[in-house]
Motif scaffolding. Structure first.
Motif, mmCIF file in Angstrom:
data_model
loop_
_atom_site.group_PDB
_atom_site.id
_atom_site.type_symbol
_atom_site.label_atom_id
_atom_site.label_comp_id
_atom_site.label_asym_id
_atom_site.label_seq_id
_atom_site.Cartn_x
_atom_site.Cartn_y
_atom_site.Cartn_z
ATOM 1 N N SER A 60 -8.149 0.203 4.628
ATOM 2 C CA SER A 60 -7.182 -0.052 5.706
ATOM 3 C C SER A 60 -5.811 0.514 5.359
ATOM 4 N N LEU A 61 -5.401 0.357 4.106
ATOM 5 C CA LEU A 61 -4.104 0.878 3.680
ATOM 6 C C LEU A 61 -4.068 2.398 3.755
ATOM 7 N N ARG A 62 -5.173 3.035 3.401
ATOM 8 C CA ARG A 62 -5.221 4.499 3.470
ATOM 9 C C ARG A 62 -5.087 4.986 4.906
ATOM 10 N N ALA A 63 -5.694 4.253 5.840
ATOM 11 C CA ALA A 63 -5.577 4.630 7.252
ATOM 12 C C ALA A 63 -4.137 4.479 7.731
ATOM 13 N N LEU A 64 -3.498 3.367 7.369
ATOM 14 C CA LEU A 64 -2.102 3.148 7.756
ATOM 15 C C LEU A 64 -1.188 4.195 7.126
ATOM 16 N N GLU A 65 -1.477 4.550 5.885
ATOM 17 C CA GLU A 65 -0.667 5.557 5.200
ATOM 18 C C GLU A 65 -0.848 6.928 5.838
ATOM 19 N N HIS A 66 -2.078 7.241 6.228
ATOM 20 C CA HIS A 66 -2.362 8.536 6.856
ATOM 21 C C HIS A 66 -1.529 8.732 8.116
ATOM 22 N N TRP A 67 -1.358 7.662 8.894
ATOM 23 C CA TRP A 67 -0.621 7.757 10.151
ATOM 24 C C TRP A 67 0.870 7.470 9.992
ATOM 25 N N GLY A 68 1.329 7.257 8.765
ATOM 26 C CA GLY A 68 2.757 7.102 8.524
ATOM 27 C C GLY A 68 3.314 5.716 8.753
ATOM 28 N N TYR A 69 2.427 4.713 8.929
ATOM 29 C CA TYR A 69 2.924 3.359 9.164
ATOM 30 C C TYR A 69 3.256 2.626 7.870
ATOM 31 N N ILE A 70 2.708 3.087 6.760
ATOM 32 C CA ILE A 70 3.102 2.580 5.451
ATOM 33 C C ILE A 70 3.218 3.774 4.513
ATOM 34 N N ALA A 71 3.812 3.538 3.344
ATOM 35 C CA ALA A 71 3.953 4.593 2.343
ATOM 36 C C ALA A 71 3.818 3.978 0.964
ATOM 37 N N ARG A 72 3.524 4.811 -0.012
ATOM 38 C CA ARG A 72 3.403 4.355 -1.394
ATOM 39 C C ARG A 72 4.730 4.532 -2.110
ATOM 40 N N THR A 73 5.073 3.567 -2.950
ATOM 41 C CA THR A 73 6.252 3.694 -3.793
ATOM 42 C C THR A 73 5.844 4.312 -5.125
ATOM 43 N N ASP A 74 6.841 4.681 -5.923
ATOM 44 C CA ASP A 74 6.547 5.327 -7.201
ATOM 45 C C ASP A 74 5.745 4.432 -8.137
ATOM 46 N N ASP A 75 5.927 3.111 -7.995
ATOM 47 C CA ASP A 75 5.211 2.194 -8.885
ATOM 48 C C ASP A 75 3.891 1.707 -8.290
ATOM 49 N N GLY A 76 3.444 2.341 -7.197
ATOM 50 C CA GLY A 76 2.136 2.025 -6.642
ATOM 51 C C GLY A 76 2.122 0.964 -5.566
ATOM 52 N N GLY A 77 3.288 0.427 -5.209
ATOM 53 C CA GLY A 77 3.341 -0.571 -4.152
ATOM 54 C C GLY A 77 3.277 0.072 -2.775
ATOM 55 N N TYR A 78 3.142 -0.760 -1.762
ATOM 56 C CA TYR A 78 3.094 -0.279 -0.381
ATOM 57 C C TYR A 78 4.294 -0.817 0.389
ATOM 58 N N VAL A 79 4.942 0.070 1.156
ATOM 59 C CA VAL A 79 6.105 -0.301 1.959
ATOM 60 C C VAL A 79 5.900 0.228 3.379
ATOM 61 N N ALA A 80 6.722 -0.264 4.309
ATOM 62 C CA ALA A 80 6.668 0.245 5.677
ATOM 63 C C ALA A 80 7.012 1.732 5.676
ATOM 64 N N GLY A 81 6.295 2.504 6.473
ATOM 65 C CA GLY A 81 6.477 3.949 6.495
ATOM 66 C C GLY A 81 7.410 4.425 7.585
#
Length: 236
Positions: A60-81
């Motif tokens: 699910s996170l990969r799908a959200l990241e693909h569409w730009g709704y979330i992003a990865r931080t340098d330390d591996g966390g997830y934030v709003a995209g």
């Protein structure tokens, strides 16, 4: 008399109404909500909070990241995209896109020159602001409480960003206030104007107060003011 047919429940085993959409959509929205409400989180925390298997959470996170709704931080966390942040900007879509795109280089340069993390905020509903973009400093000591703010909403009252939107920036072109949500951090902020001369955004930097003494702030303030001037010019 023909007996009436009892209503059949469409609720699945996990409590989700199948008539409201695929379960995958509900899972993705739940994860996005957790990220927006609580800030940056690693995969393990999101899986635990949602009650989903780690593999399902990751898909699910990969799908959200693909569409730009979330992003990865340098330390591996997830934030709003970036796409989520722009969707919350209460303006014409073209204006939001224009401001978002033009701010990238300006914030990057401001962070490089100041050595502090920089942020772009716009007006939100009521007396709130929405952080549209951020560029984190690579300083070994920075205010981590302000990491992952893109897409998040914050109150304007009592904040430096709120003072900017209220038109209280002094003639110096920037203002300095203690961070509303973190007393050990200092904010330097300045207004960004649209072609009509209205304040459309606030540019700011945030750093730990022990590093933001009066002499250093006197150097940082003009950098923030110049960044706001550059972005104002880019919007014309």
């Amino acid at each position: 008399m023909t007996p009436s047919t009892p209503e059949t429940s469409t609720e699945g085993a996990d409590g989700i109404d199948s008539g409201a959409g695929p379960r995958a959509v509900h899972r993705a929205l739940e994860l996005l909500t957790l990220i927006v409400d609580s800030g940056p989180q690693p995969l393990s925390d999101l899986a635990r909070s949602s009650g989903l298997p780690t593999s399902t959470t990751l898909r699910s996170l990969r799908a959200l990241e693909h569409w730009g709704y979330i992003a990865r931080t340098d330390d591996g966390g997830y934030v709003a995209g970036h796409r989520f942040a722009r969707s919350r900007f209460d303006a014409e879509p073209s204006s939001a896109e224009h401001l978002f795109e033009r701010s990238a280089d300006v914030l990057q340069r401001l962070t490089e020159l100041s050595g502090e993390s920089s942020y772009l905020a716009v007006r939100g509903p009521g007396r709130t602001c929405i952080y549209l973009r951020e560029v984190q400093s690579d300083q070994p000591i920075r205010h981590v409480g302000f990491s992952g703010w893109a897409g998040r909403t914050a109150p304007m009252d009592g904040s430096a960003v709120g003072a900017v939107f209220d038109g209280r920036t002094p003639s110096s072109g920037f203002l300095v206030l203690e961070a509303l949500s973190a007393p050990d951090a200092t904010v330097v902020a300045a207004p960004v104007f649209d072609p009509a001369g209205d304040i459309v955004a606030s540019i700011s930097i945030v750093g730990p107060s022990f590093r933001m003494g009066s002499e250093h702030v006197a150097e940082l303030g003009p950098l923030v003011a110049n960044a706001s001037i550059d972005l104002t010019a880019a919007l014309r």
